[in-house]
Design a protein around this motif. Sequence first.
Motif, PDB file in Angstrom:
ATOM      1  N   GLU A  12      72.277  23.203  43.206  1.00 28.04           N
ATOM      2  CA  GLU A  12      71.471  23.697  44.336  1.00 28.04           C
ATOM      3  C   GLU A  12      72.232  23.450  45.648  1.00 28.04           C
ATOM      4  O   GLU A  12      72.665  22.330  45.913  1.00 28.04           O
ATOM      5  CB  GLU A  12      70.102  22.987  44.339  1.00 28.04           C
ATOM      6  N   GLY A  55      64.850  26.755  49.266  1.00 28.10           N
ATOM      7  CA  GLY A  55      64.921  28.210  49.469  1.00 28.10           C
ATOM      8  C   GLY A  55      63.543  28.777  49.771  1.00 28.10           C
ATOM      9  O   GLY A  55      62.705  28.115  50.415  1.00 28.10           O
ATOM     10  N   THR A 100      60.996  29.197  47.874  1.00 34.92           N
ATOM     11  CA  THR A 100      59.847  28.540  47.239  1.00 34.92           C
ATOM     12  C   THR A 100      59.196  27.520  48.182  1.00 34.92           C
ATOM     13  O   THR A 100      58.001  27.266  48.084  1.00 34.92           O
ATOM     14  CB  THR A 100      60.259  27.898  45.891  1.00 34.92           C
ATOM     15  N   THR A 156      53.541  31.292  50.232  1.00 33.25           N
ATOM     16  CA  THR A 156      52.145  30.912  50.445  1.00 33.25           C
ATOM     17  C   THR A 156      51.481  30.588  49.091  1.00 33.25           C
ATOM     18  O   THR A 156      50.313  30.216  49.061  1.00 33.25           O
ATOM     19  CB  THR A 156      51.357  32.027  51.167  1.00 33.25           C
ATOM     20  N   HIS A 203      50.260  32.162  46.342  1.00 31.27           N
ATOM     21  CA  HIS A 203      49.161  32.806  45.614  1.00 31.27           C
ATOM     22  C   HIS A 203      49.697  33.029  44.195  1.00 31.27           C
ATOM     23  O   HIS A 203      50.828  33.504  44.042  1.00 31.27           O
ATOM     24  CB  HIS A 203      48.853  34.206  46.160  1.00 31.27           C
ATOM     25  N   SER A 214      75.017  21.168  46.734  1.00 30.91           N
ATOM     26  CA  SER A 214      76.128  21.667  45.924  1.00 30.91           C
ATOM     27  C   SER A 214      76.134  23.193  45.977  1.00 30.91           C
ATOM     28  O   SER A 214      75.521  23.863  45.142  1.00 30.91           O
ATOM     29  CB  SER A 214      75.987  21.174  44.470  1.00 30.91           C
ATOM     30  N   GLY A 226      56.796  36.143  43.725  1.00 30.92           N
ATOM     31  CA  GLY A 226      57.879  35.328  43.194  1.00 30.92           C
ATOM     32  C   GLY A 226      57.440  34.116  42.408  1.00 30.92           C
ATOM     33  O   GLY A 226      58.194  33.599  41.584  1.00 30.92           O
ATOM     34  N   MET A 227      56.210  33.625  42.633  1.00 21.41           N
ATOM     35  CA  MET A 227      55.734  32.469  41.854  1.00 21.41           C
ATOM     36  C   MET A 227      55.589  32.874  40.385  1.00 21.41           C
ATOM     37  O   MET A 227      56.032  32.161  39.484  1.00 21.41           O
ATOM     38  CB  MET A 227      54.377  31.982  42.373  1.00 21.41           C
TER      39      MET A 227
HETATM   40  C1  FAD Z   1      56.305  33.726  53.518  1.00 22.10           C
HETATM   41  C2  FAD Z   1      56.344  34.008  52.038  1.00 22.10           C
HETATM   42  C3  FAD Z   1      55.156  34.127  51.345  1.00 22.10           C
HETATM   43  C4  FAD Z   1      55.180  34.360  49.979  1.00 22.10           C
HETATM   44  N1  FAD Z   1      54.013  34.365  49.294  1.00 22.10           N
HETATM   45  C5  FAD Z   1      54.029  34.469  47.966  1.00 22.10           C
HETATM   46  C6  FAD Z   1      52.824  34.323  47.228  1.00 22.10           C
HETATM   47  O1  FAD Z   1      51.769  34.098  47.808  1.00 22.10           O
HETATM   48  N2  FAD Z   1      52.883  34.421  45.882  1.00 22.10           N
HETATM   49  C7  FAD Z   1      54.060  34.639  45.233  1.00 22.10           C
HETATM   50  O2  FAD Z   1      54.038  34.741  44.006  1.00 22.10           O
HETATM   51  N3  FAD Z   1      55.230  34.765  45.902  1.00 22.10           N
HETATM   52  C8  FAD Z   1      55.236  34.675  47.243  1.00 22.10           C
HETATM   53  N4  FAD Z   1      56.401  34.755  47.929  1.00 22.10           N
HETATM   54  C9  FAD Z   1      57.643  34.970  47.201  1.00 22.10           C
HETATM   55  C10 FAD Z   1      58.131  33.677  46.567  1.00 22.10           C
HETATM   56  O3  FAD Z   1      57.975  32.599  47.431  1.00 22.10           O
HETATM   57  C11 FAD Z   1      59.605  33.797  46.224  1.00 22.10           C
HETATM   58  O4  FAD Z   1      59.807  35.009  45.574  1.00 22.10           O
HETATM   59  C12 FAD Z   1      60.043  32.694  45.287  1.00 22.10           C
HETATM   60  O5  FAD Z   1      59.816  31.448  45.887  1.00 22.10           O
HETATM   61  C13 FAD Z   1      61.507  32.862  44.950  1.00 22.10           C
HETATM   62  O6  FAD Z   1      61.868  31.840  44.087  1.00 22.10           O
HETATM   63  P1  FAD Z   1      63.365  31.737  43.585  1.00 22.10           P
HETATM   64  O7  FAD Z   1      63.476  30.557  42.745  1.00 22.10           O
HETATM   65  O8  FAD Z   1      63.780  33.047  43.007  1.00 22.10           O
HETATM   66  O9  FAD Z   1      64.228  31.602  44.927  1.00 22.10           O
HETATM   67  P2  FAD Z   1      64.354  30.361  45.911  1.00 22.10           P
HETATM   68  O10 FAD Z   1      63.160  29.538  45.967  1.00 22.10           O
HETATM   69  O11 FAD Z   1      64.883  30.922  47.188  1.00 22.10           O
HETATM   70  O12 FAD Z   1      65.473  29.487  45.209  1.00 22.10           O
HETATM   71  C14 FAD Z   1      66.817  29.875  45.189  1.00 22.10           C
HETATM   72  C15 FAD Z   1      67.647  28.648  45.440  1.00 22.10           C
HETATM   73  O13 FAD Z   1      69.019  28.997  45.269  1.00 22.10           O
HETATM   74  C16 FAD Z   1      69.758  28.249  46.196  1.00 22.10           C
HETATM   75  N5  FAD Z   1      71.051  28.905  46.410  1.00 22.10           N
HETATM   76  C17 FAD Z   1      71.295  30.083  47.033  1.00 22.10           C
HETATM   77  N6  FAD Z   1      72.614  30.355  47.030  1.00 22.10           N
HETATM   78  C18 FAD Z   1      73.214  29.313  46.378  1.00 22.10           C
HETATM   79  C19 FAD Z   1      74.561  29.014  46.066  1.00 22.10           C
HETATM   80  N7  FAD Z   1      75.579  29.817  46.404  1.00 22.10           N
HETATM   81  N8  FAD Z   1      74.813  27.848  45.396  1.00 22.10           N
HETATM   82  C20 FAD Z   1      73.798  27.019  45.020  1.00 22.10           C
HETATM   83  N9  FAD Z   1      72.492  27.277  45.304  1.00 22.10           N
HETATM   84  C21 FAD Z   1      72.213  28.414  45.979  1.00 22.10           C
HETATM   85  C22 FAD Z   1      68.894  28.234  47.448  1.00 22.10           C
HETATM   86  O14 FAD Z   1      69.231  27.171  48.309  1.00 22.10           O
HETATM   87  C23 FAD Z   1      67.504  28.119  46.870  1.00 22.10           C
HETATM   88  O15 FAD Z   1      67.017  26.799  46.836  1.00 22.10           O
HETATM   89  C24 FAD Z   1      56.421  34.530  49.299  1.00 22.10           C
HETATM   90  C25 FAD Z   1      57.612  34.422  50.009  1.00 22.10           C
HETATM   91  C26 FAD Z   1      57.591  34.150  51.363  1.00 22.10           C
HETATM   92  C27 FAD Z   1      58.897  34.010  52.093  1.00 22.10           C
END
Ligand code: FAD
Length: 516
Positions: free
Chosen positions: A59, A66, A68, A72, A74, A204, A375-376
């Motif tokens: 990470e 990131g 997550t 919000t 839901h 990392s 995304g959740m």
């Molecule tokens: C304001 C807002 C409201 C939302 N509301 C909802 C909701 O109500 N319900 C819902 O289901 N979804 C919602 N979403 C969407 C949801 O939050 C995201 O889609 C989800 O958190 C994405 O998860 P992830 O694990 O794919 O990405 P992330 O949580 O972004 O995790 C990716 C990780 O990869 C790491 N990373 C990136 N590049 C590198 C690299 N080169 N090397 C190492 N690590 C790296 C980042 O630091 C990060 O921690 C919302 C999003 C936002 C912004």
Amino acid sequence: MKKTTGTTQTVWMHGLDFPATTALMQDITCDICVVGAGISGLTTAYLLAKEGKSVVVLEAKAIGGGETGRTTAHLSNALDDRYDILMKTHGEKQARLAAESHTYAIRKIEEIVKEENIDCDFERLNGYLFLQPSDSEDQLDKELEATRQLGFDKVTRLKKTPVSTLSDGPCLCFPDQGIFHPLKYLIGLSRAILDMAGQIYTDSHVISFEKENTLHRVKTNSGFAVTANQVVVATNTPVNDWATIHTKQEPYRTYVVGVKILPGAIPNALYWDNSDPYHYIRLVKDDHPDNAGAEEREYNIMIVGGEDHKTGQEDNEQVRLDCLEEWVREKFPMAGDVVYRWSGQVIEPQDYLAFIGRNPGEDNVYIATGDSGHGMTHGTIAGVLITDLIMGRPNAWASLYDPGRVTLKSTPEFLKANLNVAAQYKDYVTPGEVSDPAEVAPGTGSVIRRGISKVAVYCDLNGQRHEMSAVCPHMGCIVSWNEVESSWDCPCHGSRFDKHGEVLNGPALKGLGKPA
Ligand SMILES: Cc1cc2nc3c(=O)[nH]c(=O)nc-3n(C[C@H](O)[C@H](O)[C@H](O)COP(=O)(O)OP(=O)(O)OC[C@H]3O[C@@H](n4cnc5c(N)ncnc54)[C@H](O)[C@@H]3O)c2cc1C
Ligand code: FES
């Protein structure tokens, strides 16, 4: 919590007890290297560890640093692109599978919470889809019909929305939705992974992906690398894929305000409208001592999201937050002080479904992206689906979410999105936002023209100006200043950089270079 993709703090980022983790400080090997410790990466790592695989998570920032940590949260199977549209784009069978996968994901989260005893405020509740004055009741009827066709027999049409100030018209009620605290959930997943001898390295940043025969070498900014049989890239937007996926999805900024509200002022539920851009609302119990106030009354935080726009294509992000606050004041006259204002990024696939599975053209590299506002659940689906693919088990959702899929009916969206990206290259010939670095005010940034080059200038609070190239290292678009998060955002595929040019969001793998 400091190491995140923005400078604003969210309702989730306090009072947390993260497990102790460090940066990768030696070369190691494992079965599967997962890049990204958000919900997608940690769910995948958790489920693979349960299968007995040796797993390493890399990470760049902190656990949940990131999107997550900016969500919000839901937990919903009422997809915001609407089943009516999904059926038209993908057909009834695929839309049914999409519905089933999100329903399954909420159940899976509930199951993991129980099994691992994660104290993360998980709750089941109703979700209400209501209309704005500009919408027609016909939209609700179509969605109700679509959900019935797909087997959601418990969705009902109510004559009145439960919060009359929000809408005095009808709404659809989706039972069995969910909420939780996303960072407490990730902490629970992380502890379970570590208990199963999985490894998690934070700070990392992965800087390259190399292949040596059948093995994959994932190198970090410390110079050390993980060698693995398989790699899962769960970085929200893939940092291993240069172009293919990024032409099929688009990055959007989305905004949230959190206001104090007395318990019982509105029923504890999820609320969504059907507008474009849409609004989403839920309640959170807040225990932040700074928000207690003199009155010491018990209160909840109502978090309201919306005002989305394409990343890097808005001149005044602060105005988006102001508009959202105005909307909250109009719809919820009983709301109290604003105690949170934040933004984050969502990735919208042009055919409305996430891309989860084998990276096109590769056997042992997997991606999870295109999460949209779900995304959740998409992240949880990613964990289940990628684990099945790695374990060689059939999974009914594999073709639905296949990153290599071509959806002909989304072609106009594909053309529109890619014309929009092409149009961003005009910034090479436009003048700068200001003509002299001295015009950049403390605490802000602007792009200036210098000869044939564009330079990004950040002025710190002491008045010292810092210059860097304004050219995004991904595919060369010109970044623009985001005043809410003090970041440089790329208008093409959503790469973001902090005020000093360090990379925050991919697809870029490295920061902004020196000015030309
Ligand atoms: C304001 C807002 C409201 C939302 N509301 C909802 C909701 O109500 N319900 C819902 O289901 N979804 C919602 N979403 C969407 C949801 O939050 C995201 O889609 C989800 O958190 C994405 O998860 P992830 O694990 O794919 O990405 P992330 O949580 O972004 O995790 C990716 C990780 O990869 C790491 N990373 C990136 N590049 C590198 C690299 N080169 N090397 C190492 N690590 C790296 C980042 O630091 C990060 O921690 C919302 C999003 C936002 C912004
Ligand atoms: S993110 Fe692709 S050019 Fe910047």
